[in-house]
Design an enzyme around this catalytic site. Structure first.
Site, PDB file in Angstrom:
ATOM      1  N   ASN A  68       0.838  -1.200   0.000  1.00  0.00           N
ATOM      2  CA  ASN A  68       0.000   0.000   0.000  1.00  0.00           C
ATOM      3  C   ASN A  68       0.873   1.250   0.000  1.00  0.00           C
ATOM      4  O   ASN A  68       1.948   1.285   0.596  1.00  0.00           O
ATOM      5  CB  ASN A  68      -0.895   0.011   1.247  1.00  0.00           C
ATOM      6  N   TYR A 102       0.429  10.217   4.259  1.00  0.00           N
ATOM      7  CA  TYR A 102       0.158  10.620   5.631  1.00  0.00           C
ATOM      8  C   TYR A 102       1.232  11.615   6.061  1.00  0.00           C
ATOM      9  O   TYR A 102       2.294  11.699   5.457  1.00  0.00           O
ATOM     10  CB  TYR A 102       0.183   9.406   6.571  1.00  0.00           C
ATOM     11  N   ARG A 103       0.965  12.337   7.125  1.00  0.00           N
ATOM     12  CA  ARG A 103       1.984  13.251   7.620  1.00  0.00           C
ATOM     13  C   ARG A 103       2.899  12.522   8.600  1.00  0.00           C
ATOM     14  O   ARG A 103       2.513  11.525   9.221  1.00  0.00           O
ATOM     15  CB  ARG A 103       1.353  14.463   8.288  1.00  0.00           C
ATOM     16  N   TRP A 115      -1.614   8.550  11.113  1.00  0.00           N
ATOM     17  CA  TRP A 115      -2.585   8.087  10.113  1.00  0.00           C
ATOM     18  C   TRP A 115      -3.941   7.946  10.786  1.00  0.00           C
ATOM     19  O   TRP A 115      -4.048   7.675  11.979  1.00  0.00           O
ATOM     20  CB  TRP A 115      -2.177   6.752   9.490  1.00  0.00           C
ATOM     21  N   GLU A 151      -2.257   0.947  -5.322  1.00  0.00           N
ATOM     22  CA  GLU A 151      -1.939   2.277  -5.841  1.00  0.00           C
ATOM     23  C   GLU A 151      -0.874   2.199  -6.930  1.00  0.00           C
ATOM     24  O   GLU A 151      -0.826   3.055  -7.820  1.00  0.00           O
ATOM     25  CB  GLU A 151      -1.451   3.182  -4.706  1.00  0.00           C
ATOM     26  N   ASP A 164      -4.131  22.094   9.654  1.00  0.00           N
ATOM     27  CA  ASP A 164      -4.679  21.174   8.664  1.00  0.00           C
ATOM     28  C   ASP A 164      -5.362  21.906   7.518  1.00  0.00           C
ATOM     29  O   ASP A 164      -5.494  23.129   7.515  1.00  0.00           O
ATOM     30  CB  ASP A 164      -5.655  20.206   9.339  1.00  0.00           C
TER      31      ASP A 164
END
Length: 470
Positions: free
Chosen positions: A198, A202-203, A216, A262, A327
Protein backbone atom coordinates in the site's frame (compact mmCIF):
# COMPACT_ATOMS: atom_id res chain seq x y z
CA UNK A 1 14.77 31.13 -6.31
CA UNK A 2 18.37 31.62 -5.28
CA UNK A 3 17.87 33.66 -2.10
CA UNK A 4 18.26 31.68 1.13
CA UNK A 5 14.92 30.86 2.78
CA UNK A 6 13.96 29.31 6.10
CA UNK A 7 11.94 26.05 6.19
CA UNK A 8 10.25 27.18 9.39
CA UNK A 9 7.26 29.34 8.36
CA UNK A 10 8.99 31.44 5.66
CA UNK A 11 8.63 28.97 2.77
CA UNK A 12 4.99 28.40 3.75
CA UNK A 13 4.26 32.14 3.61
CA UNK A 14 5.79 32.45 0.14
CA UNK A 15 4.12 29.33 -1.24
CA UNK A 16 0.73 30.19 0.27
CA UNK A 17 0.84 33.64 -1.31
CA UNK A 18 1.96 32.37 -4.72
CA UNK A 19 -0.64 29.57 -4.78
CA UNK A 20 -3.43 32.19 -4.80
CA UNK A 21 -2.09 33.92 -7.92
CA UNK A 22 -3.15 33.36 -11.56
CA UNK A 23 -1.69 30.47 -13.53
CA UNK A 24 -1.87 29.18 -17.07
CA UNK A 25 -5.50 28.30 -17.74
CA UNK A 26 -6.78 24.78 -18.23
CA UNK A 27 -9.49 24.74 -20.89
CA UNK A 28 -10.74 21.41 -19.59
CA UNK A 29 -11.17 22.71 -16.03
CA UNK A 30 -13.46 25.52 -17.22
CA UNK A 31 -16.24 22.95 -17.49
CA UNK A 32 -16.15 21.81 -13.85
CA UNK A 33 -14.30 24.52 -11.88
CA UNK A 34 -14.42 27.80 -13.82
CA UNK A 35 -13.41 29.91 -10.82
CA UNK A 36 -10.09 28.06 -10.39
CA UNK A 37 -9.28 26.99 -13.96
CA UNK A 38 -6.66 29.73 -14.29
CA UNK A 39 -5.41 29.89 -10.70
CA UNK A 40 -2.60 28.31 -8.69
CA UNK A 41 0.42 30.50 -9.33
CA UNK A 42 3.76 28.98 -10.25
CA UNK A 43 5.70 25.97 -9.07
CA UNK A 44 8.64 27.07 -6.92
CA UNK A 45 12.19 25.73 -6.55
CA UNK A 46 14.16 27.03 -3.56
CA UNK A 47 17.83 26.36 -4.21
CA UNK A 48 19.15 27.43 -0.79
CA UNK A 49 17.23 26.34 2.30
CA UNK A 50 18.61 27.27 5.72
CA UNK A 51 20.17 24.30 7.51
CA UNK A 52 19.53 21.88 4.66
CA UNK A 53 21.65 19.87 2.23
CA UNK A 54 18.92 19.76 -0.45
CA UNK A 55 16.95 22.21 -2.59
CA UNK A 56 13.17 22.21 -2.13
CA UNK A 57 10.33 22.15 -4.69
CA UNK A 58 6.78 23.17 -3.80
CA UNK A 59 3.45 23.88 -5.53
CA UNK A 60 4.37 21.41 -8.27
CA UNK A 61 0.80 20.06 -8.46
CA UNK A 62 -0.80 23.39 -7.54
CA UNK A 63 -2.80 24.15 -10.71
CA UNK A 64 -5.02 22.24 -13.10
CA UNK A 65 -2.58 22.74 -15.95
CA UNK A 66 0.31 21.30 -13.95
CA UNK A 67 -1.89 18.39 -12.85
CA UNK A 68 -2.59 17.69 -16.53
CA UNK A 69 1.13 17.62 -17.30
CA UNK A 70 1.81 15.42 -14.25
CA UNK A 71 -0.82 12.87 -15.30
CA UNK A 72 0.06 12.90 -18.98
CA UNK A 73 -3.17 14.40 -20.32
CA UNK A 74 -2.09 17.96 -21.12
CA UNK A 75 -2.51 17.41 -24.87
CA UNK A 76 -6.18 16.43 -24.51
CA UNK A 77 -8.53 19.45 -24.49
CA UNK A 78 -10.66 17.69 -21.86
CA UNK A 79 -7.71 17.72 -19.46
CA UNK A 80 -8.05 15.48 -16.41
CA UNK A 81 -11.64 14.65 -17.40
CA UNK A 82 -10.14 12.60 -20.23
CA UNK A 83 -8.78 10.14 -17.64
CA UNK A 84 -12.30 9.67 -16.30
CA UNK A 85 -13.50 9.06 -19.87
CA UNK A 86 -10.87 6.32 -20.30
CA UNK A 87 -11.96 4.68 -17.05
CA UNK A 88 -15.62 4.93 -18.10
CA UNK A 89 -14.85 3.13 -21.35
CA UNK A 90 -13.00 0.38 -19.48
CA UNK A 91 -15.66 -0.10 -16.80
CA UNK A 92 -18.56 -0.18 -19.28
CA UNK A 93 -17.19 -2.00 -22.31
CA UNK A 94 -19.58 -2.37 -25.24
CA UNK A 95 -19.34 -5.83 -26.89
CA UNK A 96 -17.74 -5.45 -30.34
CA UNK A 97 -20.09 -6.04 -33.27
CA UNK A 98 -17.49 -6.28 -36.02
CA UNK A 99 -13.89 -7.41 -36.43
CA UNK A 100 -12.81 -3.77 -36.64
CA UNK A 101 -14.54 -2.97 -33.34
CA UNK A 102 -12.95 -6.07 -31.79
CA UNK A 103 -9.47 -4.89 -32.78
CA UNK A 104 -10.20 -1.38 -31.50
CA UNK A 105 -11.34 -2.78 -28.15
CA UNK A 106 -8.25 -5.02 -27.97
CA UNK A 107 -6.02 -1.99 -28.55
CA UNK A 108 -7.87 -0.17 -25.76
CA UNK A 109 -7.30 -2.97 -23.23
CA UNK A 110 -3.79 -3.97 -24.34
CA UNK A 111 -2.01 -1.18 -22.38
CA UNK A 112 -3.42 -2.63 -19.15
CA UNK A 113 -1.01 -5.53 -19.56
CA UNK A 114 1.90 -3.12 -19.00
CA UNK A 115 0.76 -1.20 -15.93
CA UNK A 116 1.98 -3.57 -13.21
CA UNK A 117 5.10 -2.57 -11.25
CA UNK A 118 8.45 -3.75 -12.62
CA UNK A 119 11.27 -4.86 -10.35
CA UNK A 120 14.77 -3.66 -11.18
CA UNK A 121 18.18 -4.31 -9.61
CA UNK A 122 19.19 -0.69 -9.09
CA UNK A 123 17.69 2.76 -9.28
CA UNK A 124 18.56 6.46 -9.05
CA UNK A 125 17.03 6.65 -5.57
CA UNK A 126 19.99 4.64 -4.23
CA UNK A 127 22.85 6.56 -5.81
CA UNK A 128 23.70 7.70 -2.26
CA UNK A 129 23.10 5.39 0.71
CA UNK A 130 23.33 6.61 4.31
CA UNK A 131 22.90 4.16 7.18
CA UNK A 132 21.99 4.90 10.78
CA UNK A 133 24.31 2.14 11.99
CA UNK A 134 27.21 4.09 10.45
CA UNK A 135 26.01 7.38 12.05
CA UNK A 136 25.33 8.83 8.59
CA UNK A 137 21.62 9.66 8.95
CA UNK A 138 20.47 13.14 9.98
CA UNK A 139 16.87 13.95 9.13
CA UNK A 140 17.33 17.53 10.32
CA UNK A 141 19.41 18.18 7.18
CA UNK A 142 16.29 17.66 5.05
CA UNK A 143 14.32 20.88 4.36
CA UNK A 144 11.30 19.62 6.30
CA UNK A 145 8.73 22.40 6.74
CA UNK A 146 7.11 23.93 9.75
CA UNK A 147 4.02 25.39 8.10
CA UNK A 148 2.07 27.14 10.87
CA UNK A 149 3.06 28.86 14.13
CA UNK A 150 1.44 26.40 16.56
CA UNK A 151 2.53 23.20 14.79
CA UNK A 152 4.01 20.76 17.30
CA UNK A 153 3.09 22.87 20.36
CA UNK A 154 0.40 21.08 22.41
CA UNK A 155 0.45 23.73 25.14
CA UNK A 156 -0.63 26.38 22.62
CA UNK A 157 -3.88 24.51 21.90
CA UNK A 158 -4.79 23.99 25.54
CA UNK A 159 -3.08 20.75 26.61
CA UNK A 160 -1.26 20.55 29.97
CA UNK A 161 1.88 19.16 28.35
CA UNK A 162 4.66 20.83 26.39
CA UNK A 163 6.54 19.55 23.34
CA UNK A 164 9.40 18.24 25.49
CA UNK A 165 7.08 16.07 27.59
CA UNK A 166 5.26 15.05 24.39
CA UNK A 167 8.54 13.73 22.98
CA UNK A 168 8.49 16.04 19.96
CA UNK A 169 10.51 19.13 20.96
CA UNK A 170 13.64 18.32 18.96
CA UNK A 171 11.68 18.43 15.71
CA UNK A 172 10.53 22.05 16.19
CA UNK A 173 7.07 21.35 14.75
CA UNK A 174 8.34 20.27 11.31
CA UNK A 175 6.41 17.74 9.20
CA UNK A 176 6.92 15.64 6.08
CA UNK A 177 3.78 16.35 4.05
CA UNK A 178 4.19 15.02 0.48
CA UNK A 179 5.59 11.51 0.77
CA UNK A 180 4.24 8.13 -0.24
CA UNK A 181 4.30 5.83 2.80
CA UNK A 182 4.89 2.24 1.65
CA UNK A 183 3.73 -0.58 3.94
CA UNK A 184 2.52 -4.18 3.73
CA UNK A 185 0.12 -6.20 5.89
CA UNK A 186 1.80 -8.55 8.34
CA UNK A 187 0.07 -11.52 6.69
CA UNK A 188 2.21 -10.79 3.61
CA UNK A 189 5.49 -10.49 5.50
CA UNK A 190 6.95 -13.58 3.81
CA UNK A 191 5.31 -13.09 0.40
CA UNK A 192 7.63 -12.60 -2.54
CA UNK A 193 5.19 -10.13 -4.10
CA UNK A 194 2.89 -8.91 -1.32
CA UNK A 195 -0.60 -8.18 -2.63
CA UNK A 196 -1.19 -5.77 0.25
CA UNK A 197 1.61 -3.35 -0.78
CA UNK A 198 0.00 0.00 0.00
CA UNK A 199 0.99 3.60 -0.63
CA UNK A 200 -0.64 6.21 1.56
CA UNK A 201 0.02 9.91 1.91
CA UNK A 202 0.16 10.62 5.63
CA UNK A 203 1.98 13.25 7.62
CA UNK A 204 5.09 12.45 9.64
CA UNK A 205 6.45 14.71 12.39
CA UNK A 206 10.18 15.19 12.76
CA UNK A 207 11.40 14.09 16.20
CA UNK A 208 15.16 14.15 15.79
CA UNK A 209 18.07 13.12 13.56
CA UNK A 210 16.92 9.48 13.28
CA UNK A 211 13.29 9.45 14.38
CA UNK A 212 9.83 10.50 13.21
CA UNK A 213 6.24 10.20 14.43
CA UNK A 214 3.81 8.38 12.15
CA UNK A 215 0.29 9.81 11.88
CA UNK A 216 -2.59 8.09 10.11
CA UNK A 217 -6.35 7.95 10.55
CA UNK A 218 -7.53 4.66 11.99
CA UNK A 219 -9.61 3.83 8.89
CA UNK A 220 -6.65 4.11 6.50
CA UNK A 221 -4.77 1.10 5.14
CA UNK A 222 -1.51 2.15 6.78
CA UNK A 223 -3.15 2.04 10.21
CA UNK A 224 -4.70 -1.33 9.40
CA UNK A 225 -1.27 -2.67 8.45
CA UNK A 226 0.19 -1.31 11.68
CA UNK A 227 -2.47 -3.09 13.74
CA UNK A 228 -1.64 -6.36 11.96
CA UNK A 229 2.03 -6.05 12.95
CA UNK A 230 1.06 -5.02 16.49
CA UNK A 231 -1.01 -8.20 16.78
CA UNK A 232 2.16 -10.18 16.01
CA UNK A 233 4.21 -8.13 18.45
CA UNK A 234 6.65 -7.13 15.70
CA UNK A 235 7.69 -3.67 14.54
CA UNK A 236 6.43 -2.66 11.10
CA UNK A 237 8.75 -1.85 8.19
CA UNK A 238 8.05 1.39 6.34
CA UNK A 239 9.55 3.27 3.41
CA UNK A 240 8.80 6.99 3.13
CA UNK A 241 9.33 7.90 -0.53
CA UNK A 242 9.58 11.44 -1.86
CA UNK A 243 9.37 12.31 -5.55
CA UNK A 244 9.63 9.90 -8.44
CA UNK A 245 7.27 9.68 -11.40
CA UNK A 246 4.93 12.66 -11.51
CA UNK A 247 1.89 10.39 -11.06
CA UNK A 248 3.07 9.08 -7.68
CA UNK A 249 1.68 11.78 -5.34
CA UNK A 250 -1.73 11.51 -6.97
CA UNK A 251 -1.66 7.71 -6.87
CA UNK A 252 -0.92 7.81 -3.14
CA UNK A 253 -4.05 9.91 -2.53
CA UNK A 254 -6.42 8.06 -4.89
CA UNK A 255 -9.41 6.51 -3.02
CA UNK A 256 -9.05 3.05 -4.50
CA UNK A 257 -11.23 0.10 -3.46
CA UNK A 258 -9.65 -2.36 -1.00
CA UNK A 259 -7.31 -4.78 -2.75
CA UNK A 260 -6.53 -2.45 -5.68
CA UNK A 261 -2.90 -1.37 -5.52
CA UNK A 262 -1.94 2.28 -5.84
CA UNK A 263 1.00 1.02 -7.91
CA UNK A 264 -1.46 -0.23 -10.53
CA UNK A 265 -3.21 3.13 -10.59
CA UNK A 266 0.14 4.87 -10.99
CA UNK A 267 1.07 2.49 -13.80
CA UNK A 268 -2.26 3.14 -15.52
CA UNK A 269 -1.73 6.91 -15.38
CA UNK A 270 1.94 6.64 -16.32
CA UNK A 271 1.26 4.35 -19.27
CA UNK A 272 3.69 1.70 -18.02
CA UNK A 273 4.66 0.00 -14.80
CA UNK A 274 6.49 1.83 -12.03
CA UNK A 275 10.02 0.41 -11.56
CA UNK A 276 10.72 -0.78 -8.01
CA UNK A 277 14.05 -1.51 -6.32
CA UNK A 278 14.62 -3.45 -3.11
CA UNK A 279 15.08 -1.20 -0.08
CA UNK A 280 18.43 -1.37 1.69
CA UNK A 281 17.39 -2.00 5.31
CA UNK A 282 13.68 -2.96 5.31
CA UNK A 283 11.88 -5.83 3.50
CA UNK A 284 10.07 -3.56 1.04
CA UNK A 285 10.32 -2.53 -2.61
CA UNK A 286 10.38 1.20 -3.32
CA UNK A 287 9.95 3.35 -6.47
CA UNK A 288 13.36 3.33 -8.12
CA UNK A 289 13.01 6.87 -9.48
CA UNK A 290 12.28 8.49 -6.12
CA UNK A 291 14.29 11.54 -5.15
CA UNK A 292 14.68 10.52 -1.49
CA UNK A 293 13.69 7.37 0.44
CA UNK A 294 13.58 7.19 4.24
CA UNK A 295 13.61 3.60 5.51
CA UNK A 296 12.68 2.62 9.02
CA UNK A 297 10.66 0.65 11.53
CA UNK A 298 7.41 1.73 13.18
CA UNK A 299 7.09 0.81 16.84
CA UNK A 300 4.10 -1.35 17.69
CA UNK A 301 4.55 -0.86 21.45
CA UNK A 302 2.53 2.36 21.15
CA UNK A 303 -0.91 2.33 22.72
CA UNK A 304 -4.14 3.30 20.98
CA UNK A 305 -5.13 6.81 20.00
CA UNK A 306 -7.42 8.73 22.33
CA UNK A 307 -4.77 9.37 24.99
CA UNK A 308 -4.98 12.53 27.10
CA UNK A 309 -2.32 13.88 29.48
CA UNK A 310 -4.93 14.10 32.26
CA UNK A 311 -6.00 10.47 31.89
CA UNK A 312 -3.52 9.20 34.49
CA UNK A 313 -2.26 6.65 31.96
CA UNK A 314 1.40 7.03 30.96
CA UNK A 315 2.15 7.89 27.32
CA UNK A 316 3.97 4.58 27.14
CA UNK A 317 6.89 3.17 25.15
CA UNK A 318 7.27 3.65 21.40
CA UNK A 319 4.90 6.62 21.40
CA UNK A 320 4.83 10.40 21.26
CA UNK A 321 2.05 12.95 21.67
CA UNK A 322 2.02 13.97 17.99
CA UNK A 323 0.68 17.37 16.91
CA UNK A 324 -1.01 19.80 16.79
CA UNK A 325 -0.88 20.25 13.03
CA UNK A 326 -2.32 23.09 10.92
CA UNK A 327 -4.68 21.17 8.66
CA UNK A 328 -6.42 21.69 5.33
CA UNK A 329 -9.61 22.82 7.06
CA UNK A 330 -7.91 26.01 8.27
CA UNK A 331 -7.88 24.73 11.86
CA UNK A 332 -5.32 22.80 13.87
CA UNK A 333 -5.93 19.08 14.21
CA UNK A 334 -5.39 18.24 17.86
CA UNK A 335 -2.52 16.15 19.22
CA UNK A 336 -2.83 12.49 20.12
CA UNK A 337 -0.70 9.42 20.76
CA UNK A 338 0.99 7.98 17.67
CA UNK A 339 3.92 5.58 17.13
CA UNK A 340 7.57 6.44 16.65
CA UNK A 341 9.52 5.54 13.53
CA UNK A 342 13.17 4.65 14.05
CA UNK A 343 14.95 5.43 10.79
CA UNK A 344 17.50 2.88 9.59
CA UNK A 345 18.60 4.50 6.31
CA UNK A 346 18.20 7.40 3.92
CA UNK A 347 18.89 6.84 0.24
CA UNK A 348 18.70 9.50 -2.45
CA UNK A 349 19.77 10.70 -5.86
CA UNK A 350 23.09 12.53 -6.06
CA UNK A 351 21.24 15.68 -7.14
CA UNK A 352 18.06 15.05 -5.13
CA UNK A 353 15.34 17.67 -4.72
CA UNK A 354 13.02 17.51 -1.70
CA UNK A 355 9.34 17.84 -2.78
CA UNK A 356 6.85 19.14 -0.26
CA UNK A 357 3.54 20.93 0.08
CA UNK A 358 1.74 23.31 2.40
CA UNK A 359 -1.23 21.78 4.18
CA UNK A 360 -3.63 24.59 4.94
CA UNK A 361 -6.82 26.40 4.01
CA UNK A 362 -7.53 25.83 0.30
CA UNK A 363 -6.63 26.41 -2.38
CA UNK A 364 -3.35 24.57 -1.87
CA UNK A 365 -1.91 21.71 -3.91
CA UNK A 366 -4.20 19.20 -2.23
CA UNK A 367 -7.19 21.12 -3.61
CA UNK A 368 -6.15 20.26 -7.17
CA UNK A 369 -5.29 16.69 -6.21
CA UNK A 370 -8.75 16.35 -4.67
CA UNK A 371 -10.54 17.86 -7.65
CA UNK A 372 -8.61 15.48 -9.89
CA UNK A 373 -10.07 12.61 -7.88
CA UNK A 374 -13.51 14.15 -8.40
CA UNK A 375 -13.12 13.97 -12.18
CA UNK A 376 -11.19 10.70 -12.42
CA UNK A 377 -13.59 8.75 -10.20
CA UNK A 378 -16.86 10.21 -11.51
CA UNK A 379 -17.44 7.23 -13.86
CA UNK A 380 -16.96 4.76 -11.00
CA UNK A 381 -19.31 6.72 -8.74
CA UNK A 382 -21.93 6.75 -11.51
CA UNK A 383 -21.51 2.99 -11.85
CA UNK A 384 -22.25 2.55 -8.14
CA UNK A 385 -25.03 5.16 -7.94
CA UNK A 386 -26.85 5.12 -11.28
CA UNK A 387 -28.97 8.19 -10.46
CA UNK A 388 -25.93 10.51 -10.53
CA UNK A 389 -25.33 12.78 -13.51
CA UNK A 390 -22.40 14.77 -12.08
CA UNK A 391 -20.96 15.99 -8.79
CA UNK A 392 -18.83 18.81 -7.42
CA UNK A 393 -16.69 18.97 -4.28
CA UNK A 394 -16.85 22.64 -3.25
CA UNK A 395 -13.81 24.42 -1.90
CA UNK A 396 -15.56 25.35 1.35
CA UNK A 397 -15.93 21.63 2.10
CA UNK A 398 -12.15 21.10 1.99
CA UNK A 399 -12.66 18.12 -0.33
CA UNK A 400 -14.35 15.61 2.01
CA UNK A 401 -16.76 17.72 4.07
CA UNK A 402 -19.32 18.59 1.38
CA UNK A 403 -20.51 17.32 -2.00
CA UNK A 404 -22.93 18.77 -4.55
CA UNK A 405 -24.56 15.85 -6.37
CA UNK A 406 -26.70 16.32 -9.48
CA UNK A 407 -29.13 13.54 -10.37
CA UNK A 408 -31.54 12.42 -13.05
CA UNK A 409 -34.63 12.96 -10.93
CA UNK A 410 -37.46 10.51 -11.60
CA UNK A 411 -39.62 10.56 -8.44
CA UNK A 412 -40.21 12.58 -5.24
CA UNK A 413 -37.66 12.28 -2.41
CA UNK A 414 -35.25 10.41 -4.69
CA UNK A 415 -32.53 12.53 -3.13
CA UNK A 416 -32.84 10.60 0.13
CA UNK A 417 -31.95 7.37 -1.64
CA UNK A 418 -29.04 9.03 -3.42
CA UNK A 419 -27.77 10.52 -0.18
CA UNK A 420 -27.65 7.09 1.46
CA UNK A 421 -26.00 5.59 -1.62
CA UNK A 422 -23.29 8.26 -1.62
CA UNK A 423 -22.51 7.60 2.04
CA UNK A 424 -22.07 3.94 1.16
CA UNK A 425 -19.62 4.59 -1.68
CA UNK A 426 -16.11 4.02 -0.33
CA UNK A 427 -14.43 7.14 1.03
CA UNK A 428 -17.52 9.21 0.23
CA UNK A 429 -18.66 7.83 3.59
CA UNK A 430 -16.69 10.62 5.28
CA UNK A 431 -18.69 13.38 3.57
CA UNK A 432 -20.37 15.55 6.21
CA UNK A 433 -22.94 17.29 3.96
CA UNK A 434 -24.50 15.98 0.76
CA UNK A 435 -26.52 18.45 -1.33
CA UNK A 436 -28.66 16.67 -3.94
CA UNK A 437 -29.71 18.81 -6.92
CA UNK A 438 -31.93 18.17 -9.92
CA UNK A 439 -30.73 18.13 -13.51
CA UNK A 440 -30.74 21.88 -14.23
CA UNK A 441 -28.76 22.99 -11.16
CA UNK A 442 -25.45 24.83 -11.81
CA UNK A 443 -23.43 22.72 -9.36
CA UNK A 444 -20.00 23.86 -10.61
CA UNK A 445 -20.78 27.50 -9.81
CA UNK A 446 -20.82 27.39 -6.02
CA UNK A 447 -22.57 30.72 -5.46
CA UNK A 448 -25.24 29.91 -8.04
CA UNK A 449 -25.63 26.41 -6.61
CA UNK A 450 -26.26 27.77 -3.12
CA UNK A 451 -28.83 30.25 -4.46
CA UNK A 452 -30.52 27.33 -6.22
CA UNK A 453 -30.44 25.37 -2.97
CA UNK A 454 -32.07 28.10 -0.87
CA UNK A 455 -34.67 28.79 -3.57
CA UNK A 456 -35.82 25.18 -3.85
CA UNK A 457 -35.16 23.51 -0.49
CA UNK A 458 -38.07 22.94 1.89
CA UNK A 459 -36.11 22.63 5.13
CA UNK A 460 -38.86 20.76 6.99
CA UNK A 461 -39.16 18.17 4.22
CA UNK A 462 -35.76 18.04 2.55
CA UNK A 463 -33.16 18.24 5.32
CA UNK A 464 -32.19 14.85 6.74
CA UNK A 465 -29.71 14.43 9.60
CA UNK A 466 -28.02 11.11 10.33
CA UNK A 467 -25.25 9.91 12.62
CA UNK A 468 -22.24 9.13 10.43
CA UNK A 469 -18.87 7.50 11.20
CA UNK A 470 -17.16 10.87 11.80
Amino acid sequence: MTAEVNPQLEITEIADRVSRMPARESSGARDFDPAMAAMGGRALLFERVTGSDFPLAINLWGSYRRMEHALGCAADPRGISSIGARIASLTKPVPPRTAREFLAKAREFAPLLKIGPKRVRRGPCQEVVKLTERNEVDLTRLPILKCWPLDGNPTAVGYPIDARAAGTAAGSGRYITLAGMHTVHADDRDAARPASHNIGMYRSQLLGPTSLAMHWHMHHDGASHWRSWKKLGQRMPIAICLGGESVMPYGATAPLPPGISELLMCGFLHGRGIPLVRAKTVPLWVPANSEIVIEGWVSTECGAIGWHPDSGEPLGPGAVFEGPFGDHTGFYSLPDRYPRVEVSAITHRRDAIYPTTVVGLPPQEDYYLGKTTERVFLPLLKTIVHDIDDYHLPMFGCFHNAAFVRIHKAYPLQGRRVMSSVWGAGQMAWTKMVFVFDANAPIHDEDAAMRHFFAHCDFLRDVVSVQGPL
